[in-house]
Design a protein around this motif. Structure first.
Motif, PDB file in Angstrom:
ATOM      1  N   ARG A  66     -71.349 -40.606  -8.904  1.00 15.00           N
ATOM      2  CA  ARG A  66     -72.535 -40.444  -9.751  1.00 15.00           C
ATOM      3  C   ARG A  66     -73.758 -40.046  -8.936  1.00 15.00           C
ATOM      4  NH1 ARG A  66     -72.491 -46.142 -12.780  1.00 15.00           N
ATOM      5  NH2 ARG A  66     -72.271 -46.762 -10.587  1.00 15.00           N
ATOM      6  N   GLU A  67     -73.641 -40.170  -7.616  1.00 18.26           N
ATOM      7  CA  GLU A  67     -74.770 -39.850  -6.738  1.00 18.26           C
ATOM      8  C   GLU A  67     -75.074 -38.352  -6.791  1.00 18.26           C
ATOM      9  OE1 GLU A  67     -75.766 -39.884  -1.928  1.00 18.26           O
ATOM     10  OE2 GLU A  67     -73.963 -40.846  -2.718  1.00 18.26           O
ATOM     11  N   LYS A  68     -76.323 -38.035  -7.008  1.00 23.63           N
ATOM     12  CA  LYS A  68     -76.754 -36.645  -7.046  1.00 23.63           C
ATOM     13  C   LYS A  68     -77.052 -36.181  -5.627  1.00 23.63           C
ATOM     14  CE  LYS A  68     -80.100 -33.488  -9.144  1.00 23.63           C
ATOM     15  NZ  LYS A  68     -81.302 -33.379 -10.014  1.00 23.63           N
ATOM     16  N   MET A  69     -76.381 -35.115  -5.218  1.00 30.05           N
ATOM     17  CA  MET A  69     -76.552 -34.625  -3.858  1.00 30.05           C
ATOM     18  C   MET A  69     -77.247 -33.270  -3.864  1.00 30.05           C
ATOM     19  SD  MET A  69     -73.165 -35.612  -1.685  1.00 30.05           S
ATOM     20  CE  MET A  69     -72.128 -34.498  -2.620  1.00 30.05           C
ATOM     21  N   GLU A  70     -78.183 -33.124  -2.945  1.00 29.80           N
ATOM     22  CA  GLU A  70     -78.803 -31.822  -2.773  1.00 29.80           C
ATOM     23  C   GLU A  70     -77.959 -30.991  -1.824  1.00 29.80           C
ATOM     24  OE1 GLU A  70     -82.623 -32.184  -0.923  1.00 29.80           O
ATOM     25  OE2 GLU A  70     -82.021 -34.009   0.119  1.00 29.80           O
ATOM     26  N   SER A  71     -78.190 -29.702  -1.813  1.00 30.54           N
ATOM     27  CA  SER A  71     -77.389 -28.811  -0.991  1.00 30.54           C
ATOM     28  C   SER A  71     -77.809 -28.900   0.473  1.00 30.54           C
ATOM     29  CB  SER A  71     -77.540 -27.373  -1.483  1.00 30.54           C
ATOM     30  OG  SER A  71     -78.867 -26.915  -1.271  1.00 30.54           O
ATOM     31  N   SER A  72     -76.907 -28.454   1.343  1.00 31.64           N
ATOM     32  CA  SER A  72     -77.226 -28.450   2.769  1.00 31.64           C
ATOM     33  C   SER A  72     -78.368 -27.483   3.068  1.00 31.64           C
ATOM     34  CB  SER A  72     -75.983 -28.074   3.580  1.00 31.64           C
ATOM     35  OG  SER A  72     -75.481 -26.802   3.172  1.00 31.64           O
ATOM     36  N   ASN A 101     -82.129 -38.655   1.089  1.00 32.82           N
ATOM     37  CA  ASN A 101     -80.868 -38.757   1.835  1.00 32.82           C
ATOM     38  C   ASN A 101     -80.962 -39.930   2.808  1.00 32.82           C
ATOM     39  OD1 ASN A 101     -79.024 -38.151   4.234  1.00 32.82           O
ATOM     40  ND2 ASN A 101     -78.355 -36.613   2.771  1.00 32.82           N
ATOM     41  N   ARG A 102     -80.093 -40.920   2.630  1.00 36.25           N
ATOM     42  CA  ARG A 102     -80.220 -42.153   3.405  1.00 36.25           C
ATOM     43  C   ARG A 102     -79.964 -41.931   4.898  1.00 36.25           C
ATOM     44  NH1 ARG A 102     -75.434 -42.549   0.622  1.00 36.25           N
ATOM     45  NH2 ARG A 102     -73.537 -43.029   1.802  1.00 36.25           N
ATOM     46  N   TYR A 103     -79.091 -40.990   5.257  1.00 34.34           N
ATOM     47  CA  TYR A 103     -78.839 -40.720   6.664  1.00 34.34           C
ATOM     48  C   TYR A 103     -80.035 -40.031   7.313  1.00 34.34           C
ATOM     49  CZ  TYR A 103     -73.985 -41.973   5.858  1.00 34.34           C
ATOM     50  OH  TYR A 103     -72.838 -42.653   5.547  1.00 34.34           O
ATOM     51  N   SER A 210     -69.901 -33.382   4.064  1.00 37.19           N
ATOM     52  CA  SER A 210     -69.692 -32.905   5.430  1.00 37.19           C
ATOM     53  C   SER A 210     -70.729 -31.860   5.809  1.00 37.19           C
ATOM     54  CB  SER A 210     -68.279 -32.320   5.560  1.00 37.19           C
ATOM     55  OG  SER A 210     -68.059 -31.833   6.871  1.00 37.19           O
ATOM     56  N   GLU A 211     -71.007 -30.948   4.885  1.00 39.24           N
ATOM     57  CA  GLU A 211     -72.038 -29.941   5.137  1.00 39.24           C
ATOM     58  C   GLU A 211     -73.414 -30.595   5.243  1.00 39.24           C
ATOM     59  OE1 GLU A 211     -71.705 -27.141   1.984  1.00 39.24           O
ATOM     60  OE2 GLU A 211     -69.876 -26.211   2.776  1.00 39.24           O
ATOM     61  N   ASN A 212     -73.678 -31.565   4.381  1.00 34.18           N
ATOM     62  CA  ASN A 212     -74.957 -32.273   4.429  1.00 34.18           C
ATOM     63  C   ASN A 212     -75.136 -33.041   5.731  1.00 34.18           C
ATOM     64  OD1 ASN A 212     -75.447 -31.270   1.917  1.00 34.18           O
ATOM     65  ND2 ASN A 212     -75.519 -33.226   0.861  1.00 34.18           N
ATOM     66  N   PHE A 213     -74.041 -33.659   6.200  1.00 29.74           N
ATOM     67  CA  PHE A 213     -74.108 -34.404   7.446  1.00 29.74           C
ATOM     68  C   PHE A 213     -74.515 -33.505   8.608  1.00 29.74           C
ATOM     69  CE2 PHE A 213     -70.777 -37.709   5.905  1.00 29.74           C
ATOM     70  CZ  PHE A 213     -71.750 -38.306   5.139  1.00 29.74           C
ATOM     71  N   GLN A 214     -73.920 -32.312   8.648  1.00 33.59           N
ATOM     72  CA  GLN A 214     -74.256 -31.374   9.713  1.00 33.59           C
ATOM     73  C   GLN A 214     -75.726 -30.963   9.628  1.00 33.59           C
ATOM     74  OE1 GLN A 214     -72.209 -30.651  12.220  1.00 33.59           O
ATOM     75  NE2 GLN A 214     -70.739 -32.023  11.254  1.00 33.59           N
TER      76      GLN A 214
END
Length: 236
Positions: A66-72, A101-103, A210-214
């Motif tokens: 359900r978490e909304k993620m933004e693009s990398s 983004n918590r990270y 994975s893309e967001n992490f990078q």
């Protein structure tokens, strides 16, 4: 395929399945014994293979869908902007900055505390890897459910067929026929309208994260480099 498209496909498959069953004269009366038999079979296999911890962790991971993620790309653009601000005004300019983004937020907090860049990167990588491992295991768990459900559905059909043969004229005949007709259908529906779509969504989310992490690692690195440039300029 996006998560929205995967959900839409699942709904369409469900509607098509009921429509085809209706046109063929299939009864949709719920047969709870057959359904419970399949669920118990699935639960047994899952607990044997993944144990209680793996099941609870998979449930938590599914809640994250359900978490909304933004693009990398969005993360990259924002990190470049923040890096420019730190080059101009120093790292303290980010003290009141709040990240979705918590990270990214944790990386900024560590940078504000003066943590060395290598230490910040390693801390984030360790936490990201732990989350990715949990997502991978959850994906495998739901694929196991998808593979197991039709098997127990077919097994329920065999049991219903056996009961029907043993009691052709008795009181158990109706129950046996219901079990015979419904369990295979339940197993297929659980697999292809629930388990496999959830596994696909988790896999899709895995690639997005994975893309967001990078992007986060690159962004934090840029922010800390910008901060060091500012400190060197001030000292000079």
């Amino acid at each position: 395929m996006s998560r929205k498209k995967t959900k839409l496909n699942s709904i369409l498959l469900l509607v098509m399945g009921f429509f085809l069953g209706y046109t063929m004269g299939f009864s949709f009366d719920f047969e709870w014994k057959g359904f419970a038999f399949i669920l118990l079979g699935i639960l047994t296999v899952v607990l044997i293979r993944y144990q209680v911890h793996g099941l609870s962790q998979a449930i938590r991971t599914v809640k994250g869908l359900r978490e909304k993620m933004e693009s990398s790309q969005e993360l990259g653009q924002r990190s470049e902007q923040l890096a420019r601000e730190t080059r101009q005004n120093g790292i303290t300019v980010l003290e009141d900055h709040e990240e979705s983004n918590r990270y990214f937020q944790e990386g900024i907090d560590l940078a504000l505390q003066g943590t060395e860049p290598d230490k910040v990167q390693q801390t984030l990588i360790d936490k990201m890897n732990a989350e990715m491992d949990a997502s991978t295991e959850a994906c495998a768990l739901f694929r196991t459910i998808g593979e197991t459900a039709p098997v127990f559905g077919f097994l329920g059909t065999l049991i219903g067929y056996s009961l029907a043969l043993q009691d052709m004229n008795g009181e158990m005949l109706g129950t046996a026929i219901d079990t015979l007709l419904h369990t295979t259908v339940y197993g297929i529906l659980i697999a292809y309208l629930a388990a496999f779509p959830i596994a696909d969504l988790l896999e899709k989310q895995w690639y997005e994260k994975s893309e967001n992490f990078q992007a986060v690692l690159k962004g934090i690195g840029g922010i800390q480099r910008g901060s060091r440039v500012t400190e060197s300029t001030l000292k000079g």
